[in-house]
Design a protein around this motif. Structure first.
Motif, PDB file in Angstrom:
ATOM      1  N   GLY A   1       0.806  -1.217   0.000  1.00 56.14           N
ATOM      2  CA  GLY A   1       0.000   0.000   0.000  1.00 56.14           C
ATOM      3  C   GLY A   1       0.839   1.266   0.000  1.00 56.14           C
ATOM      4  O   GLY A   1       0.513   2.237  -0.676  1.00 56.14           O
ATOM      5  N   SER A   2       1.936   1.262   0.770  1.00 55.37           N
ATOM      6  CA  SER A   2       2.759   2.460   0.897  1.00 55.37           C
ATOM      7  C   SER A   2       4.091   2.095   1.533  1.00 55.37           C
ATOM      8  O   SER A   2       4.308   0.958   1.958  1.00 55.37           O
ATOM      9  CB  SER A   2       2.050   3.520   1.753  1.00 55.37           C
ATOM     10  OG  SER A   2       1.686   2.977   3.011  1.00 55.37           O
ATOM     11  N   MET A   3       4.973   3.088   1.622  1.00 57.48           N
ATOM     12  CA  MET A   3       6.285   2.870   2.213  1.00 57.48           C
ATOM     13  C   MET A   3       6.780   4.180   2.808  1.00 57.48           C
ATOM     14  O   MET A   3       6.289   5.263   2.487  1.00 57.48           O
ATOM     15  CB  MET A   3       7.290   2.397   1.171  1.00 57.48           C
ATOM     16  CG  MET A   3       7.527   3.402   0.058  1.00 57.48           C
ATOM     17  SD  MET A   3       8.986   3.058  -0.948  1.00 57.48           S
ATOM     18  CE  MET A   3      10.290   3.527   0.186  1.00 57.48           C
ATOM     19  N   ALA A   4       7.754   4.071   3.692  1.00 52.99           N
ATOM     20  CA  ALA A   4       8.459   5.239   4.222  1.00 52.99           C
ATOM     21  C   ALA A   4       9.904   4.841   4.438  1.00 52.99           C
ATOM     22  O   ALA A   4      10.193   3.728   4.878  1.00 52.99           O
ATOM     23  CB  ALA A   4       7.831   5.700   5.532  1.00 52.99           C
ATOM     24  N   LEU A   5      10.821   5.728   4.120  1.00 51.94           N
ATOM     25  CA  LEU A   5      12.226   5.456   4.369  1.00 51.94           C
ATOM     26  C   LEU A   5      12.519   5.554   5.860  1.00 51.94           C
ATOM     27  O   LEU A   5      11.871   6.306   6.588  1.00 51.94           O
ATOM     28  CB  LEU A   5      13.104   6.433   3.593  1.00 51.94           C
ATOM     29  CG  LEU A   5      13.026   6.315   2.069  1.00 51.94           C
ATOM     30  CD1 LEU A   5      13.930   7.338   1.417  1.00 51.94           C
ATOM     31  CD2 LEU A   5      13.379   4.913   1.603  1.00 51.94           C
ATOM     32  N   ARG A   6      13.514   4.786   6.308  1.00 52.03           N
ATOM     33  CA  ARG A   6      13.898   4.772   7.718  1.00 52.03           C
ATOM     34  C   ARG A   6      15.165   5.594   7.939  1.00 52.03           C
ATOM     35  O   ARG A   6      16.036   5.648   7.059  1.00 52.03           O
ATOM     36  CB  ARG A   6      14.168   3.336   8.183  1.00 52.03           C
ATOM     37  CG  ARG A   6      13.022   2.381   8.019  1.00 52.03           C
ATOM     38  CD  ARG A   6      13.458   0.961   8.363  1.00 52.03           C
ATOM     39  NE  ARG A   6      13.858   0.841   9.778  1.00 52.03           N
ATOM     40  CZ  ARG A   6      14.614  -0.158  10.249  1.00 52.03           C
ATOM     41  NH1 ARG A   6      15.076  -1.087   9.416  1.00 52.03           N
ATOM     42  NH2 ARG A   6      14.912  -0.213  11.527  1.00 52.03           N
ATOM     43  N   ARG A   7      15.264   6.191   9.112  1.00 55.57           N
ATOM     44  CA  ARG A   7      16.487   6.901   9.468  1.00 55.57           C
ATOM     45  C   ARG A   7      17.680   5.953   9.538  1.00 55.57           C
ATOM     46  O   ARG A   7      18.818   6.339   9.275  1.00 55.57           O
ATOM     47  CB  ARG A   7      16.307   7.611  10.814  1.00 55.57           C
ATOM     48  CG  ARG A   7      15.278   8.728  10.801  1.00 55.57           C
ATOM     49  CD  ARG A   7      15.105   9.333  12.181  1.00 55.57           C
ATOM     50  NE  ARG A   7      14.000  10.285  12.222  1.00 55.57           N
ATOM     51  CZ  ARG A   7      13.553  10.861  13.337  1.00 55.57           C
ATOM     52  NH1 ARG A   7      14.144  10.579  14.498  1.00 55.57           N
ATOM     53  NH2 ARG A   7      12.542  11.704  13.295  1.00 55.57           N
ATOM     54  N   LYS A   8      17.410   4.692   9.883  1.00 50.15           N
ATOM     55  CA  LYS A   8      18.467   3.695  10.028  1.00 50.15           C
ATOM     56  C   LYS A   8      18.835   3.033   8.698  1.00 50.15           C
ATOM     57  O   LYS A   8      19.718   2.181   8.651  1.00 50.15           O
ATOM     58  CB  LYS A   8      18.031   2.612  11.013  1.00 50.15           C
ATOM     59  CG  LYS A   8      17.749   3.118  12.415  1.00 50.15           C
ATOM     60  CD  LYS A   8      17.237   2.004  13.301  1.00 50.15           C
ATOM     61  CE  LYS A   8      16.921   2.481  14.698  1.00 50.15           C
ATOM     62  NZ  LYS A   8      16.386   1.381  15.559  1.00 50.15           N
ATOM     63  N   GLY A   9      18.137   3.400   7.628  1.00 51.04           N
ATOM     64  CA  GLY A   9      18.356   2.756   6.338  1.00 51.04           C
ATOM     65  C   GLY A   9      17.258   1.770   6.012  1.00 51.04           C
ATOM     66  O   GLY A   9      16.622   1.213   6.908  1.00 51.04           O
ATOM     67  N   GLY A  10      17.016   1.553   4.728  1.00 50.53           N
ATOM     68  CA  GLY A  10      15.912   0.691   4.329  1.00 50.53           C
ATOM     69  C   GLY A  10      14.593   1.422   4.450  1.00 50.53           C
ATOM     70  O   GLY A  10      14.539   2.662   4.479  1.00 50.53           O
ATOM     71  N   ALA A  11      13.526   0.658   4.545  1.00 46.36           N
ATOM     72  CA  ALA A  11      12.190   1.255   4.559  1.00 46.36           C
ATOM     73  C   ALA A  11      11.251   0.432   5.423  1.00 46.36           C
ATOM     74  O   ALA A  11      11.483  -0.759   5.672  1.00 46.36           O
ATOM     75  CB  ALA A  11      11.645   1.351   3.140  1.00 46.36           C
ATOM     76  N   VAL A  12      10.194   1.067   5.872  1.00 43.26           N
ATOM     77  CA  VAL A  12       9.060   0.360   6.439  1.00 43.26           C
ATOM     78  C   VAL A  12       7.992   0.338   5.361  1.00 43.26           C
ATOM     79  O   VAL A  12       7.732   1.352   4.706  1.00 43.26           O
ATOM     80  CB  VAL A  12       8.549   1.028   7.743  1.00 43.26           C
ATOM     81  CG1 VAL A  12       8.186   2.494   7.526  1.00 43.26           C
ATOM     82  CG2 VAL A  12       7.338   0.269   8.296  1.00 43.26           C
ATOM     83  N   VAL A  13       7.413  -0.835   5.118  1.00 46.85           N
ATOM     84  CA  VAL A  13       6.425  -0.985   4.052  1.00 46.85           C
ATOM     85  C   VAL A  13       5.148  -1.586   4.620  1.00 46.85           C
ATOM     86  O   VAL A  13       5.177  -2.414   5.539  1.00 46.85           O
ATOM     87  CB  VAL A  13       6.958  -1.857   2.895  1.00 46.85           C
ATOM     88  CG1 VAL A  13       8.099  -1.149   2.183  1.00 46.85           C
ATOM     89  CG2 VAL A  13       7.416  -3.225   3.385  1.00 46.85           C
TER      90      VAL A  13
END
Length: 291
Positions: A56-68
């Protein structure tokens, strides 16, 4: 103003354009194609990652990678390996729902809602995923969650249940991430068959919304009145986001194939990622997820 096709990848259901000011890269997803895409501001250097379920969506993480947000729950995506690690499935016993649109608040929390996959019943909910990965339900009784975004000061949260014909506003507590005082921000013009989809807020505090199946982008003033309408070359526009080095390019996603037979088809540019230039308006930087 000019509208151009930036990337023609024919996304089945393109969604969630996300400009990252640190990388100066644009991300977007193909919800039903199960892909995450990335490109430079001018549409070059396209890269893609597969995910194991509709996204549905995603957001980049401060630690690297993403939450999806996947049909199977919230996951952490590792761009280096392509692996998706499950955080939590908020609706494990409701196979007719999936997670949909989401964004990050100024404190790094991820707000994301779910939807009824047949887009009929109020079986979805709105959630907040905190940096410590704790999940909280903020609202429920939602058919299709769409358009989460905040006023520039972060204290008003905008959100749409697509098939209600309304965009809502909530008071948002930045300290706790809680919402209250839900009210109607604006009534959406559904006379041409369109409905509220993805949204963003610009630096002037105006809300931009994609009217899916109607082919229009609408800019609403902070009082909910219509300020501007842009006619797009395709009907199935899905979401909007300002980006580019100066945050003055409006990126617009679209879908190549409607998710259900009752929805209309479209022209040859369906599924493209569009860029709109020379609007004279800037967006605001999108925060990264703090978890």
């Amino acid at each position: 103003m000019r509208i151009e096709v930036l990337v023609d990848v024919k996304t089945v259901l393109g969604e969630g354009p996300l400009w990252d000011v640190e990388e100066e890269r644009l991300y977007w997803v193909d919800s039903l194609g199960c892909n995450v895409f990335r490109a430079a501001a001018d549409g070059r250097e396209v890269r893609a990652w597969d995910v194991p379920a509709p996204i549905g969506s995603m957001a980049l993480r401060r630690k690297g990678g993403a939450v999806v947000s996947l049909q199977s729950g919230f996951h952490l995506l590792d761009f280096k390996t392509g692996d998706c690690e499950l955080i939590v499935d908020p609706e494990p016993d409701t196979p007719k729902t999936r997670l949909n649109d989401g964004k990050v608040d100024k404190r790094g929390r991820f707000a994301c809602g779910s939807m009824d996959t047949m887009e009929e019943g109020p079986n979805g909910a709105l959630y907040r995923l905190d940096p410590d990965l704790k999940l909280t339900k903020l609202d429920d009784g939602i058919i299709v969650s769409n358009g989460p975004c905040w006023s520039p000061d972060g204290r008003i949260f905008y959100f749409a249940d697509t098939w209600t014909g309304e965009i809502w506003a909530y008071d948002y507590d930045l300290d706790t991430g809680s919402v209250s005082n839900r009210r109607t921000f604006t009534k959406v013009d559904t006379s041409r068959g369109g409905a509220a989809d993805g949204a963003t807020v610009d630096a002037e505090g105006f809300l931009w919304n994609a009217l899916v199946y109607d082919g229009r982008l609408v800019r609403y003033a902070p009082d909910g009145s219509v300020d501007r309408i842009i006619e797009m070359p395709v009907k199935k526009v899905t979401s909007v986001m300002f980006g580019g080095p100066n945050l003055d390019i409006l990126y617009v996603t679209s879908m190549a194939k409607p998710p259900l037979p009752r929805f209309p088809g479209d022209g040859v540019q369906r599924g493209s990622l569009f860029a709109i230039y020379d609007l004279g308006i800037r967006g605001v930087p999108e925060p990264r997820f703090a978890g």
